[in-house]
Design a protein around this motif. Structure first.
Motif, PDB file in Angstrom:
ATOM      1  N   TYR A   1      69.401 -29.681  29.402  1.00  0.00           N
ATOM      2  CA  TYR A   1      69.859 -30.237  28.132  1.00  0.00           C
ATOM      3  C   TYR A   1      69.802 -29.171  27.043  1.00  0.00           C
ATOM      4  CZ  TYR A   1      69.187 -34.722  30.435  1.00  0.00           C
ATOM      5  OH  TYR A   1      69.252 -35.775  31.307  1.00  0.00           O
ATOM      6  N   SER A   2      70.559 -29.410  25.984  1.00  0.00           N
ATOM      7  CA  SER A   2      70.505 -28.538  24.815  1.00  0.00           C
ATOM      8  C   SER A   2      70.602 -29.412  23.571  1.00  0.00           C
ATOM      9  CB  SER A   2      71.634 -27.498  24.859  1.00  0.00           C
ATOM     10  OG  SER A   2      72.895 -28.137  24.792  1.00  0.00           O
ATOM     11  N   ILE A   3      70.439 -28.769  22.428  1.00  0.00           N
ATOM     12  CA  ILE A   3      70.520 -29.457  21.142  1.00  0.00           C
ATOM     13  C   ILE A   3      71.923 -29.253  20.581  1.00  0.00           C
ATOM     14  CG2 ILE A   3      69.584 -29.603  18.808  1.00  0.00           C
ATOM     15  CD1 ILE A   3      67.549 -30.372  20.957  1.00  0.00           C
ATOM     16  N   LYS A   4      72.550 -30.345  20.169  1.00  0.00           N
ATOM     17  CA  LYS A   4      73.908 -30.290  19.638  1.00  0.00           C
ATOM     18  C   LYS A   4      73.948 -29.540  18.304  1.00  0.00           C
ATOM     19  CE  LYS A   4      76.420 -34.130  19.679  1.00  0.00           C
ATOM     20  NZ  LYS A   4      76.969 -35.427  19.256  1.00  0.00           N
ATOM     21  N   ASN A   5      73.073 -29.907  17.358  1.00  0.00           N
ATOM     22  CA  ASN A   5      73.084 -29.318  16.019  1.00  0.00           C
ATOM     23  C   ASN A   5      71.639 -29.216  15.522  1.00  0.00           C
ATOM     24  OD1 ASN A   5      73.188 -28.923  13.200  1.00  0.00           O
ATOM     25  ND2 ASN A   5      75.165 -29.956  13.034  1.00  0.00           N
ATOM     26  N   ASN A   6      71.061 -28.008  15.650  1.00  0.00           N
ATOM     27  CA  ASN A   6      69.660 -27.800  15.287  1.00  0.00           C
ATOM     28  C   ASN A   6      69.368 -28.152  13.831  1.00  0.00           C
ATOM     29  OD1 ASN A   6      68.099 -26.908  17.543  1.00  0.00           O
ATOM     30  ND2 ASN A   6      69.282 -25.019  17.534  1.00  0.00           N
ATOM     31  N   SER A   7      70.249 -27.759  12.943  1.00  0.00           N
ATOM     32  CA  SER A   7      70.046 -28.002  11.522  1.00  0.00           C
ATOM     33  C   SER A   7      70.005 -29.501  11.216  1.00  0.00           C
ATOM     34  CB  SER A   7      71.158 -27.320  10.720  1.00  0.00           C
ATOM     35  OG  SER A   7      71.047 -27.615   9.361  1.00  0.00           O
ATOM     36  N   LEU A   8      70.954 -30.235  11.747  1.00  0.00           N
ATOM     37  CA  LEU A   8      70.984 -31.686  11.537  1.00  0.00           C
ATOM     38  C   LEU A   8      69.769 -32.346  12.174  1.00  0.00           C
ATOM     39  CD1 LEU A   8      72.341 -34.269  10.558  1.00  0.00           C
ATOM     40  CD2 LEU A   8      73.716 -34.248  12.671  1.00  0.00           C
ATOM     41  N   LEU A   9      69.415 -31.919  13.373  1.00  0.00           N
ATOM     42  CA  LEU A   9      68.248 -32.485  14.056  1.00  0.00           C
ATOM     43  C   LEU A   9      66.989 -32.261  13.228  1.00  0.00           C
ATOM     44  CD1 LEU A   9      66.819 -33.880  16.362  1.00  0.00           C
ATOM     45  CD2 LEU A   9      66.769 -31.677  17.569  1.00  0.00           C
ATOM     46  N   LYS A  10      66.829 -31.073  12.672  1.00  0.00           N
ATOM     47  CA  LYS A  10      65.643 -30.806  11.848  1.00  0.00           C
ATOM     48  C   LYS A  10      65.611 -31.717  10.621  1.00  0.00           C
ATOM     49  CE  LYS A  10      64.366 -26.299  13.448  1.00  0.00           C
ATOM     50  NZ  LYS A  10      63.031 -25.783  13.408  1.00  0.00           N
ATOM     51  N   GLN A  11      66.759 -31.987  10.029  1.00  0.00           N
ATOM     52  CA  GLN A  11      66.808 -32.906   8.887  1.00  0.00           C
ATOM     53  C   GLN A  11      66.375 -34.312   9.308  1.00  0.00           C
ATOM     54  OE1 GLN A  11      70.759 -32.695   7.237  1.00  0.00           O
ATOM     55  NE2 GLN A  11      70.514 -30.595   6.553  1.00  0.00           N
ATOM     56  N   ILE A  12      66.839 -34.748  10.457  1.00  0.00           N
ATOM     57  CA  ILE A  12      66.458 -36.068  10.972  1.00  0.00           C
ATOM     58  C   ILE A  12      64.961 -36.102  11.268  1.00  0.00           C
ATOM     59  CG2 ILE A  12      66.782 -37.717  12.864  1.00  0.00           C
ATOM     60  CD1 ILE A  12      69.685 -36.505  13.123  1.00  0.00           C
TER      61      ILE A  12
ATOM     62  N   ILE B   1      62.270 -23.016  18.179  1.00  0.00           N
ATOM     63  CA  ILE B   1      63.132 -23.532  19.247  1.00  0.00           C
ATOM     64  C   ILE B   1      62.560 -24.897  19.613  1.00  0.00           C
ATOM     65  CG2 ILE B   1      63.943 -23.218  21.606  1.00  0.00           C
ATOM     66  CD1 ILE B   1      63.592 -20.177  21.152  1.00  0.00           C
ATOM     67  N   ILE B   2      63.326 -25.930  19.321  1.00  0.00           N
ATOM     68  CA  ILE B   2      62.855 -27.298  19.507  1.00  0.00           C
ATOM     69  C   ILE B   2      62.666 -27.601  20.990  1.00  0.00           C
ATOM     70  CG2 ILE B   2      63.469 -29.737  19.198  1.00  0.00           C
ATOM     71  CD1 ILE B   2      64.888 -28.883  16.605  1.00  0.00           C
ATOM     72  N   SER B   3      61.490 -28.145  21.315  1.00  0.00           N
ATOM     73  CA  SER B   3      61.191 -28.542  22.682  1.00  0.00           C
ATOM     74  C   SER B   3      61.991 -29.801  23.015  1.00  0.00           C
ATOM     75  CB  SER B   3      59.693 -28.830  22.828  1.00  0.00           C
ATOM     76  OG  SER B   3      59.443 -29.514  24.034  1.00  0.00           O
ATOM     77  N   ILE B   4      62.935 -29.648  23.906  1.00  0.00           N
ATOM     78  CA  ILE B   4      63.780 -30.788  24.276  1.00  0.00           C
ATOM     79  C   ILE B   4      62.956 -31.848  25.001  1.00  0.00           C
ATOM     80  CG2 ILE B   4      65.776 -31.507  25.652  1.00  0.00           C
ATOM     81  CD1 ILE B   4      67.026 -28.767  24.933  1.00  0.00           C
TER      82      ILE B   4
ATOM     83  N   ILE C   1      70.674 -34.640  21.655  1.00  0.00           N
ATOM     84  CA  ILE C   1      70.379 -34.090  22.984  1.00  0.00           C
ATOM     85  C   ILE C   1      71.639 -34.220  23.823  1.00  0.00           C
ATOM     86  CG2 ILE C   1      68.958 -34.289  25.050  1.00  0.00           C
ATOM     87  CD1 ILE C   1      66.869 -35.758  23.258  1.00  0.00           C
ATOM     88  N   VAL C   2      72.155 -33.078  24.278  1.00  0.00           N
ATOM     89  CA  VAL C   2      73.376 -33.097  25.094  1.00  0.00           C
ATOM     90  C   VAL C   2      73.137 -32.381  26.424  1.00  0.00           C
ATOM     91  CG1 VAL C   2      74.958 -33.280  23.134  1.00  0.00           C
ATOM     92  CG2 VAL C   2      74.242 -31.022  23.900  1.00  0.00           C
ATOM     93  N   LYS C   3      73.831 -32.833  27.436  1.00  0.00           N
ATOM     94  CA  LYS C   3      73.732 -32.204  28.757  1.00  0.00           C
ATOM     95  C   LYS C   3      74.413 -30.845  28.693  1.00  0.00           C
ATOM     96  CE  LYS C   3      73.747 -36.527  31.250  1.00  0.00           C
ATOM     97  NZ  LYS C   3      74.504 -37.427  32.114  1.00  0.00           N
TER      98      LYS C   3
END
Length: 131
Positions: free
Chosen positions: A3-14, A69-72, A126-128
């Motif tokens: 898996y990977s993160i689609k948008n790190n910046s948006l995820l951090k805001q959430i 680096i966000i732990s998925i 979270i995206v495949k």
């Protein structure tokens, strides 16, 4: 499966929203437990339990928000835990609906909505990985 993160910046805001909402709810709830118990029509033990669990979620969101680096895997734990807490919160609403005041019912409904929204928004990041 990777898996990977689609948008790190948006995820951090959430995640920061999750941290702030959770920590604020927990701290206010723990400081004003007795007053809130009367105001919401909920027991002090229920308020304390909700606040402690909410604080734990806030801590996890804080840890994730501060990772370079966000732990998925930890993020997935948070998402599943939020969905689980949404279900438990719905059960709490059903059990306490007749005892709670209107403000207590509104609080429990808002908790369901906010936690489900956070679980959904965090989970959508979270995206495949396509290999």
């Amino acid at each position: 499966m990777k898996y990977s993160i689609k948008n790190n910046s948006l995820l951090k805001q959430i995640l920061w929203a999750d941290t702030i909402l959770g920590a604020t709810t927990a701290i206010i709830g723990l400081i004003f437990t007795t007053i809130l118990s009367e105001l919401l029509g909920l027991s002090t033990s229920l308020i304390k339990i909700v606040c402690i669990i909410t604080f734990i979620y806030a801590v996890v969101a804080f840890i994730l928000a501060n990772q370079k680096i966000i732990s998925i895997s930890l993020l997935r734990v948070l998402v599943y835990a939020n969905w689980g807490w949404t279900i438990i919160s719905t059960i709490l609403l059903l059990f306490h609906f007749s005892n709670a005041t209107i403000l207590g019912i509104v609080f429990l409904i808002l908790q369901i909505i906010v936690v489900a929204a956070l679980a959904y928004l965090e989970g959508k990041q979270i995206v495949k990985k396509i290999i």
